[in-house]
Design a protein around this motif. Structure first.
Motif, PDB file in Angstrom:
ATOM      1  N   UNK A  56       0.819  -1.210   0.000  1.00  0.00           N
ATOM      2  CA  UNK A  56       0.000   0.000   0.000  1.00  0.00           C
ATOM      3  C   UNK A  56       0.852   1.258   0.000  1.00  0.00           C
ATOM      4  N   UNK A  57       2.005   1.195   0.643  1.00  0.00           N
ATOM      5  CA  UNK A  57       2.870   2.367   0.732  1.00  0.00           C
ATOM      6  C   UNK A  57       4.315   1.893   0.860  1.00  0.00           C
ATOM      7  N   UNK A  58       5.241   2.806   0.705  1.00  0.00           N
ATOM      8  CA  UNK A  58       6.657   2.456   0.858  1.00  0.00           C
ATOM      9  C   UNK A  58       7.224   3.208   2.062  1.00  0.00           C
ATOM     10  N   UNK A  59       8.375   2.789   2.500  1.00  0.00           N
ATOM     11  CA  UNK A  59       9.006   3.412   3.654  1.00  0.00           C
ATOM     12  C   UNK A  59       9.365   4.863   3.364  1.00  0.00           C
ATOM     13  N   UNK A  60       9.310   5.679   4.395  1.00  0.00           N
ATOM     14  CA  UNK A  60       9.700   7.086   4.254  1.00  0.00           C
ATOM     15  C   UNK A  60      11.205   7.167   4.011  1.00  0.00           C
ATOM     16  N   UNK A  61      11.942   6.362   4.767  1.00  0.00           N
ATOM     17  CA  UNK A  61      13.404   6.354   4.638  1.00  0.00           C
ATOM     18  C   UNK A  61      13.872   4.915   4.544  1.00  0.00           C
ATOM     19  N   UNK A  62      14.607   4.602   3.522  1.00  0.00           N
ATOM     20  CA  UNK A  62      15.175   3.264   3.341  1.00  0.00           C
ATOM     21  C   UNK A  62      16.686   3.372   3.525  1.00  0.00           C
ATOM     22  N   UNK A  63      17.227   2.810   4.622  1.00  0.00           N
ATOM     23  CA  UNK A  63      18.674   2.894   4.845  1.00  0.00           C
ATOM     24  C   UNK A  63      19.439   2.244   3.694  1.00  0.00           C
ATOM     25  N   UNK A  64      20.621   2.789   3.368  1.00  0.00           N
ATOM     26  CA  UNK A  64      21.379   2.258   2.241  1.00  0.00           C
ATOM     27  C   UNK A  64      21.947   0.852   2.459  1.00  0.00           C
ATOM     28  N   UNK A  65      22.058   0.414   3.716  1.00  0.00           N
ATOM     29  CA  UNK A  65      22.592  -0.932   3.956  1.00  0.00           C
ATOM     30  C   UNK A  65      21.966  -1.520   5.212  1.00  0.00           C
ATOM     31  N   UNK A  66      22.116  -2.814   5.357  1.00  0.00           N
ATOM     32  CA  UNK A  66      21.598  -3.506   6.529  1.00  0.00           C
ATOM     33  C   UNK A  66      22.304  -3.097   7.805  1.00  0.00           C
ATOM     34  N   UNK A  67      23.592  -2.741   7.681  1.00  0.00           N
ATOM     35  CA  UNK A  67      24.348  -2.329   8.857  1.00  0.00           C
ATOM     36  C   UNK A  67      23.801  -1.019   9.419  1.00  0.00           C
ATOM     37  N   UNK A  68      23.465  -0.095   8.537  1.00  0.00           N
ATOM     38  CA  UNK A  68      22.915   1.187   8.986  1.00  0.00           C
ATOM     39  C   UNK A  68      21.539   0.963   9.601  1.00  0.00           C
TER      40      UNK A  68
END
Length: 105
Positions: A56-68
Protein backbone atom coordinates in the motif's frame (compact mmCIF):
# COMPACT_ATOMS: atom_id res chain seq x y z
CA UNK A 1 25.49 -8.71 48.96
CA UNK A 2 22.46 -6.50 49.37
CA UNK A 3 19.03 -7.50 48.11
CA UNK A 4 19.06 -5.11 45.14
CA UNK A 5 22.56 -6.28 44.21
CA UNK A 6 21.39 -9.90 44.03
CA UNK A 7 18.33 -8.94 42.02
CA UNK A 8 20.42 -6.91 39.58
CA UNK A 9 22.89 -9.77 39.21
CA UNK A 10 20.07 -12.24 38.53
CA UNK A 11 18.52 -9.90 35.97
CA UNK A 12 21.88 -9.46 34.24
CA UNK A 13 22.39 -13.23 34.11
CA UNK A 14 18.88 -13.69 32.69
CA UNK A 15 19.55 -11.14 29.94
CA UNK A 16 22.86 -12.79 29.04
CA UNK A 17 21.18 -16.21 28.98
CA UNK A 18 18.43 -14.94 26.70
CA UNK A 19 20.99 -13.44 24.33
CA UNK A 20 23.38 -16.39 24.26
CA UNK A 21 20.96 -19.34 24.37
CA UNK A 22 19.73 -19.10 20.74
CA UNK A 23 23.30 -18.95 19.49
CA UNK A 24 24.54 -21.84 21.62
CA UNK A 25 21.53 -24.05 20.92
CA UNK A 26 21.73 -23.37 17.17
CA UNK A 27 18.19 -22.06 16.97
CA UNK A 28 17.14 -20.35 13.78
CA UNK A 29 17.32 -23.32 11.45
CA UNK A 30 19.51 -23.55 8.42
CA UNK A 31 18.26 -20.40 6.70
CA UNK A 32 20.70 -18.00 5.08
CA UNK A 33 19.87 -15.38 7.69
CA UNK A 34 18.49 -17.33 10.64
CA UNK A 35 17.76 -14.32 12.85
CA UNK A 36 15.96 -12.03 10.42
CA UNK A 37 13.26 -9.78 11.77
CA UNK A 38 9.56 -10.51 11.75
CA UNK A 39 9.00 -7.90 9.03
CA UNK A 40 11.26 -9.71 6.58
CA UNK A 41 9.72 -13.09 7.37
CA UNK A 42 6.20 -11.69 6.94
CA UNK A 43 7.16 -10.16 3.60
CA UNK A 44 8.55 -13.50 2.39
CA UNK A 45 5.35 -15.30 3.44
CA UNK A 46 3.13 -12.74 1.70
CA UNK A 47 5.14 -12.87 -1.53
CA UNK A 48 5.10 -16.68 -1.46
CA UNK A 49 1.30 -16.80 -1.04
CA UNK A 50 0.42 -13.86 -3.30
CA UNK A 51 3.14 -13.14 -5.89
CA UNK A 52 1.15 -10.27 -7.42
CA UNK A 53 0.77 -8.40 -4.11
CA UNK A 54 1.57 -4.69 -4.21
CA UNK A 55 2.32 -2.86 -0.92
CA UNK A 56 0.00 0.00 0.00
CA UNK A 57 2.87 2.37 0.73
CA UNK A 58 6.66 2.46 0.86
CA UNK A 59 9.01 3.41 3.65
CA UNK A 60 9.70 7.09 4.25
CA UNK A 61 13.40 6.35 4.64
CA UNK A 62 15.18 3.26 3.34
CA UNK A 63 18.67 2.89 4.85
CA UNK A 64 21.38 2.26 2.24
CA UNK A 65 22.59 -0.93 3.96
CA UNK A 66 21.60 -3.51 6.53
CA UNK A 67 24.35 -2.33 8.86
CA UNK A 68 22.91 1.19 8.99
CA UNK A 69 19.44 -0.23 9.55
CA UNK A 70 20.75 -2.34 12.43
CA UNK A 71 22.58 0.67 13.84
CA UNK A 72 19.43 2.79 13.76
CA UNK A 73 17.50 0.00 15.47
CA UNK A 74 20.20 -0.25 18.16
CA UNK A 75 20.09 3.53 18.61
CA UNK A 76 16.31 3.37 19.02
CA UNK A 77 16.69 0.62 21.63
CA UNK A 78 19.38 2.58 23.48
CA UNK A 79 17.25 5.74 23.61
CA UNK A 80 14.29 3.72 24.88
CA UNK A 81 16.45 2.03 27.52
CA UNK A 82 17.78 5.45 28.55
CA UNK A 83 14.27 6.78 29.05
CA UNK A 84 13.26 3.70 31.03
CA UNK A 85 16.39 3.89 33.18
CA UNK A 86 15.77 7.56 33.86
CA UNK A 87 12.14 6.92 34.78
CA UNK A 88 12.98 4.07 37.15
CA UNK A 89 15.76 6.14 38.72
CA UNK A 90 13.41 9.05 39.32
CA UNK A 91 10.70 6.74 40.68
CA UNK A 92 13.14 5.06 43.06
CA UNK A 93 14.51 8.39 44.27
CA UNK A 94 10.99 9.70 44.90
CA UNK A 95 10.15 6.54 46.86
CA UNK A 96 13.32 6.91 48.96
CA UNK A 97 12.46 10.53 49.66
CA UNK A 98 8.90 9.55 50.70
CA UNK A 99 10.28 6.82 52.95
CA UNK A 100 12.77 9.25 54.51
CA UNK A 101 10.03 11.82 55.11
CA UNK A 102 7.74 9.20 56.63
CA UNK A 103 10.43 7.92 59.00
CA UNK A 104 11.51 11.45 60.00
CA UNK A 105 8.00 12.76 60.64
Amino acid sequence: MKRFGRINLLLLLAVVALAVAPLVLGLGGSAEEPFTGADAQAEEAIVADHPDYEPWFSSIYEPPSGEIESGLFALQAAVGAGFLGYYFGVARTRQRMRDADASAG
